[in-house]
Design a protein around this motif. Structure first.
Motif, PDB file in Angstrom:
ATOM      1  N   LEU A 167       7.561 -11.414 -90.669  1.00  0.00           N
ATOM      2  CA  LEU A 167       6.209 -11.144 -90.453  1.00  0.00           C
ATOM      3  C   LEU A 167       6.230 -12.521 -91.514  1.00  0.00           C
ATOM      4  CD1 LEU A 167       4.125  -9.466 -90.791  1.00  0.00           C
ATOM      5  CD2 LEU A 167       3.557  -9.009 -93.028  1.00  0.00           C
ATOM      6  N   LYS A 168       5.519 -13.879 -90.755  1.00  0.00           N
ATOM      7  CA  LYS A 168       4.748 -14.802 -91.032  1.00  0.00           C
ATOM      8  C   LYS A 168       3.737 -14.576 -91.480  1.00  0.00           C
ATOM      9  CE  LYS A 168       7.745 -17.643 -87.886  1.00  0.00           C
ATOM     10  NZ  LYS A 168       7.508 -18.087 -86.279  1.00  0.00           N
ATOM     11  N   SER A 169       3.148 -13.829 -91.163  1.00  0.00           N
ATOM     12  CA  SER A 169       1.302 -13.900 -91.715  1.00  0.00           C
ATOM     13  C   SER A 169       0.449 -13.008 -92.371  1.00  0.00           C
ATOM     14  CB  SER A 169       0.461 -14.452 -89.750  1.00  0.00           C
ATOM     15  OG  SER A 169      -0.981 -14.105 -90.717  1.00  0.00           O
ATOM     16  N   LEU A 170       0.102 -12.119 -93.094  1.00  0.00           N
ATOM     17  CA  LEU A 170      -0.749 -11.015 -93.719  1.00  0.00           C
ATOM     18  C   LEU A 170      -1.896 -11.028 -94.367  1.00  0.00           C
ATOM     19  CD1 LEU A 170       0.769  -7.995 -95.145  1.00  0.00           C
ATOM     20  CD2 LEU A 170       1.293  -9.739 -96.915  1.00  0.00           C
ATOM     21  N   ILE A 171      -2.739  -9.806 -93.520  1.00  0.00           N
ATOM     22  CA  ILE A 171      -3.969 -10.277 -94.027  1.00  0.00           C
ATOM     23  C   ILE A 171      -4.195  -8.950 -94.927  1.00  0.00           C
ATOM     24  CG2 ILE A 171      -6.414  -9.879 -93.322  1.00  0.00           C
ATOM     25  CD1 ILE A 171      -5.864 -11.912 -90.887  1.00  0.00           C
ATOM     26  N   PHE A 172      -4.301  -8.654 -96.414  1.00  0.00           N
ATOM     27  CA  PHE A 172      -4.926  -7.453 -96.601  1.00  0.00           C
ATOM     28  C   PHE A 172      -6.502  -7.366 -97.443  1.00  0.00           C
ATOM     29  CE2 PHE A 172      -0.636  -6.620 -98.715  1.00  0.00           C
ATOM     30  CZ  PHE A 172      -0.172  -5.398 -97.662  1.00  0.00           C
ATOM     31  N   VAL A 173      -7.688  -6.797 -96.821  1.00  0.00           N
ATOM     32  CA  VAL A 173      -9.158  -6.471 -97.539  1.00  0.00           C
ATOM     33  C   VAL A 173      -9.104  -4.906 -97.186  1.00  0.00           C
ATOM     34  CG1 VAL A 173     -10.814  -6.607 -96.052  1.00  0.00           C
ATOM     35  CG2 VAL A 173      -9.167  -8.316 -95.213  1.00  0.00           C
ATOM     36  N   GLU A 174      -9.380  -5.133 -98.603  1.00  0.00           N
ATOM     37  CA  GLU A 174     -10.337  -3.455 -99.097  1.00  0.00           C
ATOM     38  C   GLU A 174      -8.600  -2.852 -99.451  1.00  0.00           C
ATOM     39  OE1 GLU A 174     -11.962  -2.732-101.350  1.00  0.00           O
ATOM     40  OE2 GLU A 174     -13.459  -4.392-100.572  1.00  0.00           O
ATOM     41  N   GLU A 193       4.056 -17.086 -94.422  1.00  0.00           N
ATOM     42  CA  GLU A 193       3.419 -18.220 -94.527  1.00  0.00           C
ATOM     43  C   GLU A 193       2.176 -18.167 -94.971  1.00  0.00           C
ATOM     44  OE1 GLU A 193       4.270 -20.442 -90.812  1.00  0.00           O
ATOM     45  OE2 GLU A 193       6.673 -20.546 -90.749  1.00  0.00           O
ATOM     46  N   GLU A 194       1.302 -17.339 -94.433  1.00  0.00           N
ATOM     47  CA  GLU A 194       0.591 -17.082 -94.903  1.00  0.00           C
ATOM     48  C   GLU A 194      -0.178 -15.566 -94.999  1.00  0.00           C
ATOM     49  OE1 GLU A 194      -1.901 -17.530 -91.519  1.00  0.00           O
ATOM     50  OE2 GLU A 194      -1.421 -19.584 -90.569  1.00  0.00           O
ATOM     51  N   PHE A 195      -1.424 -16.099 -96.779  1.00  0.00           N
ATOM     52  CA  PHE A 195      -1.163 -14.975 -97.014  1.00  0.00           C
ATOM     53  C   PHE A 195      -2.706 -14.348 -97.631  1.00  0.00           C
ATOM     54  CE2 PHE A 195      -1.383 -12.819-101.345  1.00  0.00           C
ATOM     55  CZ  PHE A 195      -1.492 -11.052-101.212  1.00  0.00           C
ATOM     56  N   THR A 196      -3.322 -13.861 -97.750  1.00  0.00           N
ATOM     57  CA  THR A 196      -5.006 -13.455 -97.520  1.00  0.00           C
ATOM     58  C   THR A 196      -4.983 -12.013 -98.598  1.00  0.00           C
ATOM     59  OG1 THR A 196      -5.601 -15.157 -96.091  1.00  0.00           O
ATOM     60  CG2 THR A 196      -7.701 -13.164 -96.715  1.00  0.00           C
ATOM     61  N   TRP A 197      -5.996 -12.219 -99.626  1.00  0.00           N
ATOM     62  CA  TRP A 197      -5.600 -11.271 -99.792  1.00  0.00           C
ATOM     63  C   TRP A 197      -7.223 -11.078-100.850  1.00  0.00           C
ATOM     64  CZ3 TRP A 197      -3.136  -9.464-105.296  1.00  0.00           C
ATOM     65  CH2 TRP A 197      -3.434  -8.023-105.536  1.00  0.00           C
ATOM     66  N   ILE A 198      -8.700 -10.016-100.268  1.00  0.00           N
ATOM     67  CA  ILE A 198      -9.582  -9.911-100.090  1.00  0.00           C
ATOM     68  C   ILE A 198     -10.220  -8.657-100.805  1.00  0.00           C
ATOM     69  CG2 ILE A 198     -11.719 -10.576 -99.051  1.00  0.00           C
ATOM     70  CD1 ILE A 198     -10.605 -12.340 -97.602  1.00  0.00           C
ATOM     71  N   GLY A 199     -10.740  -8.131-101.873  1.00  0.00           N
ATOM     72  CA  GLY A 199     -11.497  -7.452-102.402  1.00  0.00           C
ATOM     73  C   GLY A 199     -11.168  -6.117-102.719  1.00  0.00           C
TER      74      GLY A 199
END
Length: 391
Positions: A167-174, A193-199
């Motif tokens: 895994l290189k990119s991870l996005i968590f939304v709600e 390499e990329e992590f997004t955590w929103i909301g």
């Protein structure tokens, strides 16, 4: 007859294309239309089965809104039909389901996907009226994942989980996940390499299950881009005792945060991460409004950060700027430590009047602050007004 055969062959240029080109073309149209191409010719009958990008959403089934049950099962049957006949790897899979009554069917779909182990990019959104969708244990067997995006999901990591090693990119939304699970998840993704955590409101990140903003970055030693926003728990930013992390974030290039600079803990945590990231190239903050008295901003003095060197920072962007003293002192600190800075852009909050804006500009002219980069453009803008829709 020979002339007719020649005309027929020349008019069917698509069928004469190589398989990989046809599959590429099919990825640019909705999957419902891609399936329909199977009736065009014998050659096209199974071309769609090699498509490497699959998109399943509510638009896949053309059924009137008053036939919800029919639409629900037609969608599930179509997804199973495509997946069972599909051949080869899936470079990108997008599933968006807005029906809360097909949880068991979704579990079966993910179980089937886990057996193939050939999905590289998975974007998964399930909207339920009665709560979030809990990922089944089979989901954690998708070991080939390189990019993962989850929305409206509950994550409880099973004991046998060994991580997503690719895994290189991870996005968590709600996404609903507690602190212990989150840290275990991130640590088990060594190439992230990329992590997004929103909301997600982090109410359970306290006590024995505590995880702070700084603790989070300790789980991301190889991360290059981070985007964290919409957190409102003061304990998430508490406990910062030093200006730097023990292990520097040498790979971090882009930092995007939604922060409140009316709280000293948030400023200290943010500066700790920045001070531990010597190779930052871009900082983008969205400021949150706060109500209360301003505190002493002397700890933002550039002289107190003699070890802060942002030698690679080229862009600073701040939106929802309220002209609070800590916000402006932070801007001055960053500009004083960034010799290669090209642009510092500030977008004012809607609450800032024209009079306040004028006074702010006057103060900047009368009291110039040190800048490490003489070529940096310092831009202050008012928020753009959204176009008004005509009735």
């Amino acid at each position: 007859m020979k002339m007719k055969d020649h005309q027929r062959q020349s008019s069917d240029r698509i069928s004469s294309l190589p398989d990989d080109i046809i599959e590429k073309i099919l990825t640019f149209i909705p999957i419902r239309d891609a399936l329909r191409t199977s009736v065009l010719s014998k050659r096209c009958r199974y071309c769609w089965t090699g498509m490497q990008k699959l998109v399943f959403d509510d638009r896949l089934i053309n059924v009137s809104s008053d036939m919800g049950v029919v639409k629900k099962y037609k969608l599930v049957i179509t997804i199973f039909h495509v997946l069972l006949l599909h051949k080869g790897p899936i470079s990108e899979l997008y599933i968006h389901i807005s029906d809360e009554e097909i949880v068991n069917e979704i579990d079966q779909i993910i179980l089937h996907l886990s057996r193939s182990k050939n999905i590289k990019k998975f974007i998964f959104e399930v909207y339920r009226y009665d709560g979030y969708y809990k990922l089944p244990c089979s989901f954690f067997s998708l070991h080939g994942l390189e990019h993962l995006s989850l929305k409206y999901c509950v994550i409880e990591i099973p004991s046998m989980f060994n991580g997503f090693s690719m895994l290189k990119s991870l996005i968590f939304v709600e996404v609903d996940i507690n602190a212990t699970m989150l840290q275990r998840f991130l640590i088990s993704c060594p190439l992230l390499e990329e992590f997004t955590w929103i909301g997600r409101y982090v109410t359970d990140f306290i006590g024995d299950n505590k995880c702070t903003f700084v603790d989070l970055f300790k789980c991301l030693p190889s991360v290059q881009a981070v985007n964290i926003s919409r957190f409102y728990n003061k304990d998430f930013y508490a406990g910062v005792m030093s200006q730097k992390l023990h292990t520097p974030l040498v790979y971090l290039r882009i930092l995007v945060l939604q922060v409140c600079f009316g709280k000293q803990d948030e400023i200290s945590s943010t500066l700790c991460v920045i001070n531990s990231s010597p190779n930052l190239e871009k900082i983008k903050f969205k400021m949150l409004r706060y109500v209360g008295q301003t505190f002493n901003t002397s700890f933002l003095d550039p002289q107190d950060y003699s070890g802060l060197n942002l030698d690679h920072l080229r862009e600073l962007e701040i939106t929802n700027f309220h002209n609070y003293a800590p916000e402006m002192e932070f801007v001055k600190l960053i500009m004083a430590k960034s010799p290669l800075l090209k642009k510092a852009r500030i977008e004012l909050d809607n609450s800032i009047s024209v009079d306040i804006e004028v006074k702010m500009l006057q103060d900047l002219v009368l009291q110039p602050f040190p800048r490490a980069s003489t070529s940096a453009k310092f831009i202050i803008e008012r928020p753009k007004k959204l176009p008004v829709k005509a009735n």
